[in-house]
Design a protein around this motif. Structure first.
Motif, PDB file in Angstrom:
ATOM      1  N   PRO A  30       7.882  90.399  20.071  1.00 45.45           N
ATOM      2  CA  PRO A  30       6.789  89.657  19.460  1.00 45.45           C
ATOM      3  C   PRO A  30       5.582  90.563  19.249  1.00 45.45           C
ATOM      4  CG  PRO A  30       6.844  89.182  21.798  1.00 45.45           C
ATOM      5  CD  PRO A  30       8.021  90.066  21.504  1.00 45.45           C
ATOM      6  N   LEU A  31       5.005  90.505  18.079  1.00 50.31           N
ATOM      7  CA  LEU A  31       3.815  91.297  17.770  1.00 50.31           C
ATOM      8  C   LEU A  31       2.618  90.657  18.464  1.00 50.31           C
ATOM      9  CD1 LEU A  31       2.465  93.606  16.258  1.00 50.31           C
ATOM     10  CD2 LEU A  31       2.387  92.144  14.233  1.00 50.31           C
ATOM     11  N   LEU A  32       2.053  91.361  19.436  1.00 51.83           N
ATOM     12  CA  LEU A  32       1.010  90.787  20.291  1.00 51.83           C
ATOM     13  C   LEU A  32      -0.391  91.290  20.003  1.00 51.83           C
ATOM     14  CD1 LEU A  32       2.933  90.914  23.691  1.00 51.83           C
ATOM     15  CD2 LEU A  32       2.727  88.985  22.086  1.00 51.83           C
ATOM     16  N   GLU A  33      -0.511  92.327  19.169  1.00 53.82           N
ATOM     17  CA  GLU A  33      -1.833  92.851  18.833  1.00 53.82           C
ATOM     18  C   GLU A  33      -1.724  93.724  17.590  1.00 53.82           C
ATOM     19  OE1 GLU A  33      -3.305  95.366  21.974  1.00 53.82           O
ATOM     20  OE2 GLU A  33      -1.652  96.770  21.803  1.00 53.82           O
ATOM     21  N   ASP A  34      -2.851  94.077  17.029  1.00 56.67           N
ATOM     22  CA  ASP A  34      -2.854  95.018  15.913  1.00 56.67           C
ATOM     23  C   ASP A  34      -2.374  96.365  16.430  1.00 56.67           C
ATOM     24  OD1 ASP A  34      -3.508  95.899  13.196  1.00 56.67           O
ATOM     25  OD2 ASP A  34      -5.013  97.102  14.231  1.00 56.67           O
ATOM     26  N   LEU A  35      -1.419  96.969  15.749  1.00 58.72           N
ATOM     27  CA  LEU A  35      -0.837  98.227  16.220  1.00 58.72           C
ATOM     28  C   LEU A  35      -1.568  99.460  15.722  1.00 58.72           C
ATOM     29  CD1 LEU A  35       2.963  97.382  15.934  1.00 58.72           C
ATOM     30  CD2 LEU A  35       1.481  97.277  17.960  1.00 58.72           C
ATOM     31  N   GLY A  36      -2.568  99.278  14.863  1.00 58.65           N
ATOM     32  CA  GLY A  36      -3.284 100.441  14.351  1.00 58.65           C
ATOM     33  C   GLY A  36      -2.400 101.257  13.425  1.00 58.65           C
ATOM     34  N   THR A  37      -2.594 102.558  13.436  1.00 60.23           N
ATOM     35  CA  THR A  37      -1.833 103.450  12.573  1.00 60.23           C
ATOM     36  C   THR A  37      -0.478 103.757  13.199  1.00 60.23           C
ATOM     37  OG1 THR A  37      -3.878 104.435  11.755  1.00 60.23           O
ATOM     38  CG2 THR A  37      -1.849 105.689  11.422  1.00 60.23           C
ATOM     39  N   LEU A  38       0.571 103.612  12.391  1.00 63.62           N
ATOM     40  CA  LEU A  38       1.939 103.849  12.843  1.00 63.62           C
ATOM     41  C   LEU A  38       2.504 105.097  12.187  1.00 63.62           C
ATOM     42  CD1 LEU A  38       3.273 100.216  12.291  1.00 63.62           C
ATOM     43  CD2 LEU A  38       2.514 101.217  14.453  1.00 63.62           C
ATOM     44  N   ASP A  39       3.276 105.861  12.927  1.00 67.52           N
ATOM     45  CA  ASP A  39       4.042 106.957  12.347  1.00 67.52           C
ATOM     46  C   ASP A  39       5.464 106.453  12.187  1.00 67.52           C
ATOM     47  OD1 ASP A  39       5.388 109.211  11.558  1.00 67.52           O
ATOM     48  OD2 ASP A  39       4.917 110.389  13.346  1.00 67.52           O
ATOM     49  N   LEU A  40       5.829 106.080  10.965  1.00 67.93           N
ATOM     50  CA  LEU A  40       7.154 105.531  10.695  1.00 67.93           C
ATOM     51  C   LEU A  40       8.094 106.561  10.077  1.00 67.93           C
ATOM     52  CD1 LEU A  40       6.034 102.009   9.403  1.00 67.93           C
ATOM     53  CD2 LEU A  40       6.990 102.596  11.651  1.00 67.93           C
ATOM     54  N   GLY A  42      11.025 108.731   9.508  1.00 71.82           N
ATOM     55  CA  GLY A  42      12.387 108.652  10.013  1.00 71.82           C
ATOM     56  C   GLY A  42      12.845 107.260  10.411  1.00 71.82           C
ATOM     57  N   ILE A  43      12.002 106.254  10.198  1.00 71.27           N
ATOM     58  CA  ILE A  43      12.372 104.875  10.499  1.00 71.27           C
ATOM     59  C   ILE A  43      12.740 104.213   9.171  1.00 71.27           C
ATOM     60  CG2 ILE A  43      11.646 102.683  11.535  1.00 71.27           C
ATOM     61  CD1 ILE A  43      11.725 105.167  13.481  1.00 71.27           C
ATOM     62  N   HIS A  44      13.882 103.547   9.117  1.00 71.72           N
ATOM     63  CA  HIS A  44      14.387 103.004   7.858  1.00 71.72           C
ATOM     64  C   HIS A  44      14.112 101.526   7.650  1.00 71.72           C
ATOM     65  CE1 HIS A  44      17.059 106.394   9.087  1.00 71.72           C
ATOM     66  NE2 HIS A  44      16.660 106.803   7.898  1.00 71.72           N
ATOM     67  N   TRP A  45      13.905 100.812   8.752  1.00 68.52           N
ATOM     68  CA  TRP A  45      13.801  99.358   8.640  1.00 68.52           C
ATOM     69  C   TRP A  45      12.897  98.841   9.738  1.00 68.52           C
ATOM     70  CZ3 TRP A  45      18.689  95.815   9.455  1.00 68.52           C
ATOM     71  CH2 TRP A  45      18.484  94.573   8.867  1.00 68.52           C
ATOM     72  N   VAL A  46      11.966  97.945   9.400  1.00 71.02           N
ATOM     73  CA  VAL A  46      11.055  97.347  10.375  1.00 71.02           C
ATOM     74  C   VAL A  46      11.135  95.830  10.230  1.00 71.02           C
ATOM     75  CG1 VAL A  46       8.665  97.150  11.152  1.00 71.02           C
ATOM     76  CG2 VAL A  46       9.525  99.351  10.315  1.00 71.02           C
ATOM     77  N   ILE A  47      11.445  95.177  11.355  1.00 72.34           N
ATOM     78  CA  ILE A  47      11.543  93.719  11.408  1.00 72.34           C
ATOM     79  C   ILE A  47      10.380  93.217  12.262  1.00 72.34           C
ATOM     80  CG2 ILE A  47      12.959  91.777  12.159  1.00 72.34           C
ATOM     81  CD1 ILE A  47      15.407  93.714  11.824  1.00 72.34           C
ATOM     82  N   VAL A  48       9.609  92.271  11.730  1.00 72.82           N
ATOM     83  CA  VAL A  48       8.423  91.770  12.436  1.00 72.82           C
ATOM     84  C   VAL A  48       8.570  90.276  12.691  1.00 72.82           C
ATOM     85  CG1 VAL A  48       5.917  91.448  12.318  1.00 72.82           C
ATOM     86  CG2 VAL A  48       6.946  93.523  11.387  1.00 72.82           C
ATOM     87  N   GLY A  49       8.128  89.844  13.881  1.00 70.05           N
ATOM     88  CA  GLY A  49       8.163  88.423  14.200  1.00 70.05           C
ATOM     89  C   GLY A  49       7.164  88.065  15.280  1.00 70.05           C
ATOM     90  N   GLY A  50       6.822  86.792  15.307  1.00 74.80           N
ATOM     91  CA  GLY A  50       5.926  86.258  16.323  1.00 74.80           C
ATOM     92  C   GLY A  50       6.701  85.729  17.517  1.00 74.80           C
ATOM     93  N   GLU A  51       5.950  85.368  18.526  1.00 77.79           N
ATOM     94  CA  GLU A  51       6.534  84.898  19.780  1.00 77.79           C
ATOM     95  C   GLU A  51       6.779  83.387  19.723  1.00 77.79           C
ATOM     96  OE1 GLU A  51       5.748  86.196  24.355  1.00 77.79           O
ATOM     97  OE2 GLU A  51       3.984  85.650  23.196  1.00 77.79           O
ATOM     98  N   SER A  52       7.858  82.954  20.367  1.00 78.88           N
ATOM     99  CA  SER A  52       8.126  81.524  20.458  1.00 78.88           C
ATOM    100  C   SER A  52       8.298  81.143  21.927  1.00 78.88           C
ATOM    101  CB  SER A  52       9.370  81.152  19.637  1.00 78.88           C
ATOM    102  OG  SER A  52      10.476  81.917  20.040  1.00 78.88           O
ATOM    103  N   GLY A  53       8.399  79.873  22.176  1.00 82.35           N
ATOM    104  CA  GLY A  53       8.537  79.398  23.548  1.00 82.35           C
ATOM    105  C   GLY A  53       7.254  78.778  24.052  1.00 82.35           C
ATOM    106  N   PRO A  61      -2.146  87.042  11.006  1.00 81.96           N
ATOM    107  CA  PRO A  61      -1.615  87.535   9.732  1.00 81.96           C
ATOM    108  C   PRO A  61      -2.015  88.975   9.427  1.00 81.96           C
ATOM    109  CG  PRO A  61      -2.478  85.326   9.456  1.00 81.96           C
ATOM    110  CD  PRO A  61      -2.860  85.772  10.843  1.00 81.96           C
ATOM    111  N   GLU A  62      -3.238  89.364   9.781  1.00 83.17           N
ATOM    112  CA  GLU A  62      -3.673  90.736   9.468  1.00 83.17           C
ATOM    113  C   GLU A  62      -2.887  91.786  10.263  1.00 83.17           C
ATOM    114  OE1 GLU A  62      -7.044  88.919  12.049  1.00 83.17           O
ATOM    115  OE2 GLU A  62      -5.747  88.224  10.433  1.00 83.17           O
ATOM    116  N   TRP A  63      -2.392  91.422  11.442  1.00 79.53           N
ATOM    117  CA  TRP A  63      -1.559  92.359  12.219  1.00 79.53           C
ATOM    118  C   TRP A  63      -0.241  92.605  11.489  1.00 79.53           C
ATOM    119  CZ3 TRP A  63      -1.718  89.437  17.544  1.00 79.53           C
ATOM    120  CH2 TRP A  63      -3.035  89.402  18.021  1.00 79.53           C
ATOM    121  N   VAL A  64       0.349  91.515  10.982  1.00 82.58           N
ATOM    122  CA  VAL A  64       1.613  91.619  10.254  1.00 82.58           C
ATOM    123  C   VAL A  64       1.400  92.421   8.978  1.00 82.58           C
ATOM    124  CG1 VAL A  64       3.536  90.367   9.223  1.00 82.58           C
ATOM    125  CG2 VAL A  64       2.323  89.381  11.174  1.00 82.58           C
ATOM    126  N   ASP A  65       0.326  92.126   8.267  1.00 78.90           N
ATOM    127  CA  ASP A  65       0.030  92.830   7.017  1.00 78.90           C
ATOM    128  C   ASP A  65      -0.176  94.324   7.248  1.00 78.90           C
ATOM    129  OD1 ASP A  65       0.259  91.730   4.549  1.00 78.90           O
ATOM    130  OD2 ASP A  65      -1.818  91.064   4.412  1.00 78.90           O
TER     131      ASP A  65
END
Length: 117
Positions: A30-40, A42-53, A61-65
């Motif tokens: 689960p994405l819990l905070e803004d991750l800032g700048t990412l070094d991607l 060599g990474i081919h695929w990124v799957i993003v989701g929120g927490e449930s339960g 939304p701005e974190w996902v964007d």
């Protein structure tokens, strides 16, 4: 590889790059905070989701964007899995009701055939 925050999650991206694999994908959930700048690199695929339960924390939304924009810039595929227990509007409800629409559309990208060639 799972990335949920800066402290514990971001260092895992570097470790993932060391893995010999045809497709390297990161599960940013689960994405819990803004991750800032990412070094991607060599990474081919990124799957993003929120927490449930019952103890789920909201995802903004701005974190996902932020992740989506950087994924696009790096050439990796972006897949938005779900909002989770908290919707884009900041309201808590069943995760199915919150859906998986981001910026007016669903994001179902997968890595292209070029991966690993």
């Amino acid at each position: 590889m799972s990335v949920e925050d800066r402290q514990y999650g971001l260092p895992r991206i570097d470790r993932l790059r060391e893995v010999q694999a045809r497709i390297r994908f990161g599960s940013v959930e689960p994405l819990l905070e803004d991750l800032g700048t990412l070094d991607l690199t060599g990474i081919h695929w990124v799957i993003v989701g929120g927490e449930s339960g019952p103890r789920a924390r909201p995802m903004r939304p701005e974190w996902v964007d932020n992740v989506r924009r950087q994924t696009e810039a790096s050439g990796a595929a972006f897949f938005f899995k779900q909002w989770g227990a908290w919707g884009a509007d900041g309201r808590r409800r069943a995760k199915k009701a919150n859906g998986r629409v981001l910026n007016g559309r669903t994001w179902d990208e997968t890595p292209g055939r070029w991966v690993g060639s």
